[in-house]
Scaffold this motif. Structure first.
Motif, PDB file in Angstrom:
ATOM      1  N   ALA A 150       0.863  -1.182   0.000  1.00 13.44           N
ATOM      2  CA  ALA A 150       0.000   0.000   0.000  1.00 13.44           C
ATOM      3  C   ALA A 150       0.894   1.225   0.000  1.00 13.44           C
ATOM      4  CB  ALA A 150      -0.918   0.001   1.221  1.00 13.44           C
ATOM      5  N   ASN A 151       0.629   2.152  -0.922  1.00 13.87           N
ATOM      6  CA  ASN A 151       1.462   3.346  -1.010  1.00 13.87           C
ATOM      7  C   ASN A 151       0.731   4.401  -1.835  1.00 13.87           C
ATOM      8  OD1 ASN A 151       3.985   5.055  -1.944  1.00 13.87           O
ATOM      9  ND2 ASN A 151       4.674   3.727  -0.289  1.00 13.87           N
ATOM     10  N   PRO A 152       0.802   5.663  -1.426  1.00  9.92           N
ATOM     11  CA  PRO A 152       0.090   6.708  -2.183  1.00  9.92           C
ATOM     12  C   PRO A 152       0.861   7.236  -3.383  1.00  9.92           C
ATOM     13  CG  PRO A 152       1.103   7.656  -0.244  1.00  9.92           C
ATOM     14  CD  PRO A 152       1.399   6.179  -0.201  1.00  9.92           C
ATOM     15  N   TYR A 153       2.189   6.996  -3.412  1.00 11.19           N
ATOM     16  CA  TYR A 153       3.030   7.529  -4.478  1.00 11.19           C
ATOM     17  C   TYR A 153       3.887   6.387  -5.032  1.00 11.19           C
ATOM     18  CZ  TYR A 153       1.640  11.565  -1.720  1.00 11.19           C
ATOM     19  OH  TYR A 153       0.911  12.484  -0.999  1.00 11.19           O
ATOM     20  N   PHE A 154       3.267   5.546  -5.853  1.00 12.04           N
ATOM     21  CA  PHE A 154       3.925   4.354  -6.374  1.00 12.04           C
ATOM     22  C   PHE A 154       4.509   4.671  -7.748  1.00 12.04           C
ATOM     23  CE2 PHE A 154       4.000   0.192  -8.489  1.00 12.04           C
ATOM     24  CZ  PHE A 154       4.668  -0.564  -7.538  1.00 12.04           C
ATOM     25  N   ILE A 155       5.741   5.205  -7.745  1.00 15.09           N
ATOM     26  CA  ILE A 155       6.439   5.557  -8.984  1.00 15.09           C
ATOM     27  C   ILE A 155       7.858   5.010  -8.836  1.00 15.09           C
ATOM     28  CG2 ILE A 155       6.837   7.443 -10.639  1.00 15.09           C
ATOM     29  CD1 ILE A 155       5.109   9.194  -8.694  1.00 15.09           C
ATOM     30  N   VAL A 198      12.377  -1.754  -9.318  1.00  9.20           N
ATOM     31  CA  VAL A 198      11.289  -2.315  -8.519  1.00  9.20           C
ATOM     32  C   VAL A 198      10.222  -2.932  -9.420  1.00  9.20           C
ATOM     33  CG1 VAL A 198       9.467  -1.798  -6.857  1.00  9.20           C
ATOM     34  CG2 VAL A 198      11.708  -0.738  -6.613  1.00  9.20           C
ATOM     35  N   LEU A 199       9.885  -2.262 -10.521  1.00  6.66           N
ATOM     36  CA  LEU A 199       8.865  -2.785 -11.428  1.00  6.66           C
ATOM     37  C   LEU A 199       9.260  -4.151 -11.974  1.00  6.66           C
ATOM     38  CD1 LEU A 199       7.894   0.448 -13.399  1.00  6.66           C
ATOM     39  CD2 LEU A 199       6.504  -0.750 -11.711  1.00  6.66           C
ATOM     40  N   ASN A 200      10.504  -4.306 -12.377  1.00  5.29           N
ATOM     41  CA  ASN A 200      10.956  -5.594 -12.901  1.00  5.29           C
ATOM     42  C   ASN A 200      10.997  -6.663 -11.816  1.00  5.29           C
ATOM     43  OD1 ASN A 200      11.277  -4.876 -15.620  1.00  5.29           O
ATOM     44  ND2 ASN A 200      13.306  -4.028 -15.256  1.00  5.29           N
ATOM     45  N   ALA A 201      11.362  -6.263 -10.587  1.00  2.00           N
ATOM     46  CA  ALA A 201      11.361  -7.222  -9.484  1.00  2.00           C
ATOM     47  C   ALA A 201       9.948  -7.740  -9.235  1.00  2.00           C
ATOM     48  CB  ALA A 201      11.921  -6.573  -8.223  1.00  2.00           C
ATOM     49  N   LEU A 202       8.965  -6.854  -9.289  1.00  2.00           N
ATOM     50  CA  LEU A 202       7.566  -7.266  -9.105  1.00  2.00           C
ATOM     51  C   LEU A 202       7.103  -8.177 -10.242  1.00  2.00           C
ATOM     52  CD1 LEU A 202       5.994  -3.904  -7.871  1.00  2.00           C
ATOM     53  CD2 LEU A 202       6.163  -6.024  -6.554  1.00  2.00           C
ATOM     54  N   LYS A 203       7.450  -7.833 -11.473  1.00  3.61           N
ATOM     55  CA  LYS A 203       7.046  -8.651 -12.611  1.00  3.61           C
ATOM     56  C   LYS A 203       7.661 -10.046 -12.523  1.00  3.61           C
ATOM     57  CE  LYS A 203       6.597  -4.738 -15.813  1.00  3.61           C
ATOM     58  NZ  LYS A 203       7.166  -4.108 -17.034  1.00  3.61           N
ATOM     59  N   ILE A 204       8.928 -10.119 -12.168  1.00  5.17           N
ATOM     60  CA  ILE A 204       9.602 -11.416 -12.046  1.00  5.17           C
ATOM     61  C   ILE A 204       8.929 -12.259 -10.965  1.00  5.17           C
ATOM     62  CG2 ILE A 204      11.755 -12.539 -11.326  1.00  5.17           C
ATOM     63  CD1 ILE A 204      13.219 -10.155 -12.671  1.00  5.17           C
ATOM     64  N   LEU A 208       0.801  14.834 -11.070  1.00  6.39           N
ATOM     65  CA  LEU A 208       1.901  14.049 -11.630  1.00  6.39           C
ATOM     66  C   LEU A 208       2.013  12.687 -10.972  1.00  6.39           C
ATOM     67  CD1 LEU A 208       4.810  16.610 -12.155  1.00  6.39           C
ATOM     68  CD2 LEU A 208       3.464  15.444 -13.902  1.00  6.39           C
ATOM     69  N   ALA A 209       1.863  12.654  -9.631  1.00  6.47           N
ATOM     70  CA  ALA A 209       1.960  11.381  -8.916  1.00  6.47           C
ATOM     71  C   ALA A 209       0.846  10.436  -9.340  1.00  6.47           C
ATOM     72  CB  ALA A 209       1.918  11.618  -7.414  1.00  6.47           C
ATOM     73  N   LYS A 210      -0.358  10.953  -9.450  1.00  7.48           N
ATOM     74  CA  LYS A 210      -1.515  10.121  -9.796  1.00  7.48           C
ATOM     75  C   LYS A 210      -1.333   9.464 -11.162  1.00  7.48           C
ATOM     76  CE  LYS A 210      -6.489  10.383 -10.803  1.00  7.48           C
ATOM     77  NZ  LYS A 210      -7.699  11.234 -10.766  1.00  7.48           N
ATOM     78  N   TYR A 211      -1.054  10.257 -12.185  1.00  6.13           N
ATOM     79  CA  TYR A 211      -0.988   9.691 -13.532  1.00  6.13           C
ATOM     80  C   TYR A 211       0.339   8.994 -13.816  1.00  6.13           C
ATOM     81  CZ  TYR A 211      -5.499  11.714 -14.487  1.00  6.13           C
ATOM     82  OH  TYR A 211      -6.853  11.990 -14.444  1.00  6.13           O
ATOM     83  N   GLY A 242       8.903   5.877   3.977  1.00  5.98           N
ATOM     84  CA  GLY A 242       9.445   5.755   2.636  1.00  5.98           C
ATOM     85  C   GLY A 242       8.417   5.390   1.582  1.00  5.98           C
ATOM     86  N   ASN A 243       8.260   6.240   0.587  1.00  6.17           N
ATOM     87  CA  ASN A 243       7.383   5.952  -0.548  1.00  6.17           C
ATOM     88  C   ASN A 243       8.115   5.096  -1.583  1.00  6.17           C
ATOM     89  OD1 ASN A 243       4.909   7.472   0.060  1.00  6.17           O
ATOM     90  ND2 ASN A 243       6.221   9.274  -0.088  1.00  6.17           N
ATOM     91  N   PHE A 244       7.357   4.601  -2.553  1.00  7.17           N
ATOM     92  CA  PHE A 244       7.951   3.875  -3.672  1.00  7.17           C
ATOM     93  C   PHE A 244       8.210   4.862  -4.807  1.00  7.17           C
ATOM     94  CE2 PHE A 244       6.631   0.168  -1.429  1.00  7.17           C
ATOM     95  CZ  PHE A 244       7.327  -0.911  -1.961  1.00  7.17           C
ATOM     96  N   ASP A 245       9.074   5.824  -4.568  1.00  5.99           N
ATOM     97  CA  ASP A 245       9.397   6.780  -5.630  1.00  5.99           C
ATOM     98  C   ASP A 245      10.848   7.228  -5.502  1.00  5.99           C
ATOM     99  OD1 ASP A 245       9.376   8.529  -3.492  1.00  5.99           O
ATOM    100  OD2 ASP A 245       7.694   9.730  -4.195  1.00  5.99           O
TER     101      ASP A 245
END
Length: 471
Positions: free
Chosen positions: A326-331, A336-342, A362-365, A405-408
């Motif tokens: 859960a995170n409000p700013y997932f960028i 990280v994206l590749n780790a999740l996909k794997i 900007l964060a939303k889109y 810490g956010n995911f950005d």
């Protein structure tokens, strides 16, 4: 005059481009900055200088204040190495990596209380402050005017009259309204208040992009609070179209409070230039009071490694059965994206929970721009109708992380952050159950439907994604 202007333009543009080429930290980020510099004369190089320069290789890391932060690390050597090493061995590779990266050992024998709603969280905070006997230490990114701030003032005044020491730090940008009469109001009753990274002439260019995003409270060195919640009335009442903000916070008792307190002490030493807290009085020997193993993670632009990024990637790679985020700013960027996909392609059940609306266009889109690829590999995404500011990740319902810490990129590289890792299946299960409930109340994105979303939204996503490496 025109010749001078052209010469100046060419000079700053060439300097910016050369700096990006030699010191750029990521190719995608570098390309975005190159385009910004070329497309926006004068403004582009200025924005790059303020927000894009990799100051790990520049003046920020030569400032006396930062050297003092590093000298501080030499002053506080761990004294319970044997106990810490035992905990390190039992918690495995994640704990070892985090210790080597961030410097904190896992602490055994802690009591962890998970707090969700703002009213509940601040009731527990105020109870702890009321019980203070020796000192209260408070550190927030946002310390905003309102009912909550008034309550802090009321308690501080009472405790100072009882002989309790009260110290407070705040981020000078996040708490930009905390100045003038408001600040004097707290100093008048005896609160020692200091801004982190103050925006002043002479250091403005070197501190604007580096914010202290931590939320920490320590009472008598025995009780600690850490999480994502700021001091703002938006957590207790609806003051905008986003409604009442939700968040997750932790109340800690036990040896981990000393690790958390060391972050505050180090920051206070940096902000105040005082050595008053560098004595054993403020780090009492704490007994084991519970069964949770907790490891504190501190990360910032003075860290040798991007510790929060390493923590999140390591937790994703560690998962065998499930990942809940859960995170409000997932960028998060490609790592990280590749780790999740794997992980998803390997059969791990991954669920992501985000707020549908945001306080940042900007964060939303930028978030939405990653959804199609994530949904395509089987990752489940749920959208909340209310606004959640929570920053948490749970893997295999055994290990949980809660903090600031956010995911950005900003949390990974620019902000001073603090997270708590809980190696306790009971606590992780408790957080997971609340997460499950929130997912049931949210609406799931369906890959086929999301893939056919309106072109207008795709355009907004593309526009935001272009600037996302600069966030």
């Amino acid at each position: 005059m025109l010749t001078i202007l052209i010469f100046f333009y060419l000079t700053i543009t060439v300097w910016a481009l050369a700096s990006i080429i030699f010191h750029g930290s990521r190719p995608s980020r570098s390309v975005s900055w190159v385009l910004a510099v070329l497309l926006f004369p004068f403004l582009g190089p200025l924005l790059y200088y303020l927000f894009g320069v990799n100051r790990r290789k520049f003046k920020f890391y030569k400032l006396k204040g930062n050297l003092k932060r590093r000298l501080y690390d030499e002053m506080y050597k761990e004294s319970r190495i044997h106990e810490y090493r035992n905990a390190l061995e039992t918690q495995g590779r994640l704990a070892k990596m985090l210790k080597n990266s961030s410097g904190f050992f896992p602490d055994v024998g802690n009591k962890v209380e998970v707090l969700h709603a703002g009213i509940e969280t601040f009731e527990r905070i105020f109870e702890a402050l009321e019980d203070a006997k020796e000192f209260i230490h408070v550190q927030y990114y946002i310390f905003e005017e309102g009912k909550l701030q008034d309550r802090f003032h009321q308690i501080f005044k009472k405790k100072i009259q009882e002989g309790v020491e009260v110290r407070m730090m705040y981020d000078s940008l996040g708490s930009r309204s905390f100045k003038g009469k408001l600040k004097k109001r707290f100093r008048k009753i005896g609160v020692s208040t200091y801004p982190m990274m103050p925006l002043r002439i002479g250091n403005f260019m070197y501190t604007l992009n580096y914010r202290n995003h931590r939320k920490i409270i320590v009472v008598d060195g025995k009780v600690g609070f850490v999480g994502g919640m700021n001091v703002s009335d938006k957590y207790i009442k609806s003051i905008s179209e986003l409604g009442v903000w939700e968040d997750i916070h932790l109340r800690l008792e036990g040896p981990a409070v000393s690790s958390l307190h060391k972050i505050f002490i180090k920051d206070y030493h940096f902000a105040s230039r005082k050595k008053v807290l560098l004595t054993p009085k403020y780090l009492p020997k704490l007994k084991e009071v519970g069964n949770s193993v907790v490891q504190i993670i501190a990360s910032g632009p003075d860290s040798n490694q991007p510790d929060i990024l390493h923590q999140y990637v390591a937790m994703i790679n560690l998962a065998e059965k499930s990942i809940s985020i859960a995170n409000p700013y997932f960028i998060p960027g490609p790592v990280v994206l590749n780790a999740l996909k794997i992980a998803a392609l390997g059969g791990t059940d991954i669920r992501l929970l985000f707020p549908r609306n945001s306080d940042s266009f900007l964060a939303k889109y930028s978030m939405y721009a990653n959804f199609e690829d994530l949904l395509a590999v089987g990752i489940k995404i749920y959208m909340r109708t209310d606004f959640s500011h929570s920053k948490m990740i749970v893997v295999d319902r055994k290990i949980a992380s809660v903090g600031s810490g956010n995911f950005d990129y900003r949390s990974f590289e620019h902000n001073f952050e603090s997270n708590a890792i809980i190696y306790d299946a009971g606590v992780a299960h408790q957080i997971s159950e609340e997460f499950d409930k929130e997912c049931e109340e949210a609406y799931p994105l369906v890959y086929e439907e999301f893939k056919n979303r309106a072109r207008v939204q795709k355009f907004k996503e593309g526009l935001a994604k272009f600037f996302s490496p600069l966030l």
